[in-house]
Design a protein around this motif. Structure first.
Motif: not given
Length: 377
Positions: A155-159, A181-184, A195-197, A218-220
């Motif tokens: 649903r959210s696409g969250e990794l 994590g999430k991709i933007v 973007r990793l958390f 947070t790390y990109d």
């Protein structure tokens, strides 16, 4: 012809069943267009058809002759003085037609389909990068980056539970582990950020023999799809995407330089021609089996055809495994299954013409035992 097309459609559906879940996921969760999905399926089909066509040829010959045997037409032909060998020309013509169709798939369909599939998948991934990511699978689409995702929220696409090995900086290896994590990014420029958390970075400096551990909230990480797109260019085709002419040039280029690449490419070159000629070998093998099994049902014929095709595929896989490492010449590994099955077919056909029984009673007994056991359950 009707049994051939029925088997072709049936086995194609069986092979495509594996893709159904991925297709549903792309359409429902990633909003991939139906046109793109249909094109991906079309580009995948030549790879399946190169194996399905020989199987369908064998099943068609076997089922046709089983029908003739069951209706006592074979006995009527023999009683009329017609030799069994008179049945060979139509079977050979039909098998040759299958050989041409399978040859078109291996020589032209598979290279172009594989190449088109890769380029289209990159186009789809450029609009939605999550499509190219699969759960619990190592992804090396990005230059010097290995990516692993344990789970993707549809649903959210969250990794979830992300693992990354980053070797973009020479002499330094970064291992990144994050809980989420999430991709933007921008699909037009094909530049993305992951973007990793809540994770850690384990940095190993090989030159200084030093290691560091950094914790972050947070790390990109920058991901560049342009490098992946560049690998899809014509100049960087893999051997499976090459036509026979391109493979021949590639073999001459790597000969004496890389033993693994040389034998792998030579194996694929022989495979492009050995698989189509399996239609003739299997057609010859199906003839005596169909003629002799006059009391068998069609279900037994289907099981018999599947058994021998699995035997062929197993021999082909063994030949591929030993041919790639140079244990023996690839030409032997790729053509030996055809020689064995075709030779067995000719031997059994001669025995049938001389009114000598073909020993398949043990196969019939095994098949009927399995059928009886399944019916009881």
């Amino acid at each position: 012809m009707p049994p051939f097309f029925i088997n072709l459609a049936f086995f194609s559906f069986i092979f495509l069943m594996k893709q159904i879940l991925d297709i549903t996921d792309m359409i429902v969760n990633h909003n991939v267009g139906l046109g793109a999905v249909c094109l991906l399926l079309i580009y995948t089909m030549p790879y399946f058809l190169q194996y399905i066509i020989p199987m369908s040829v064998m099943m068609a010959v076997l089922m046709s002759l089983l029908r003739m045997s069951g209706d006592n037409e074979i006995i009527a032909l023999k009683a009329s003085g017609v030799s069994i060998y008179r049945l060979v020309p139509p079977v050979l013509i039909f098998s040759a037609m299958g050989t041409l169709a399978a040859g078109f798939m291996t020589v032209y369909g598979v290279p172009h389909g594989t190449f088109r599939f890769k380029t289209l998948l990159l186009d789809v991934a450029s609009t939605n990068l999550n499509v190219s990511l699969k759960e619990r699978t190592f992804n090396d689409s990005f230059d010097n980056i290995m990516l692993y995702v344990n789970k993707i929220d549809p649903r959210s696409g969250e990794l979830l539970n992300v693992f990354i090995e980053d070797r973009r900086k020479k002499g330094v290896s970064n291992t990144v582990i994050a809980r989420r994590g999430k991709i933007v990014g921008d699909p037009k420029t094909m530049l993305y950020h992951m973007r990793l958390f809540d994770g850690t970075i384990n940095q190993m400096d090989i030159a200084d023999s030093a290691s560091h551990i950094v914790r972050f909230d947070t790390y990109d990480i920058r991901l560049d799809l342009k490098a992946a797109a560049a690998s899809a260019s014509v100049a960087k085709k893999s051997p499976k995407e090459m036509t026979p002419k391109e493979l021949a040039r590639y073999i001459r280029k790597v000969k004496g330089k890389s033993k693994e690449n040389y034998y792998g490419a030579l194996l694929k070159l022989h495979k492009k021609f050995s698989i189509p000629f399996a239609c003739i070998a299997m057609g010859l093998l199906a003839m005596p089996l169909g003629i002799q099994a006059k009391h068998s049902k069609k279900a037994f014929g289907v099981g018999l055809g599947l058994f021998f095709f699995l035997l062929y595929y197993m021999l082909l896989s063994i030949g591929s495994a030993f041919g790639e490492n140079g244990s023996y010449p690839p030409v032997i590994g790729m053509w030996m299954p055809n020689a064995l099955l075709g030779g067995a077919g000719i031997f059994l056909l001669v025995r049938s013409a001389k009114e000598k029984p073909v020993t398949i009673r043990w196969l019939e007994s095994l098949w009927f035992s399995i059928s009886a056991l399944m019916s009881k359950r």
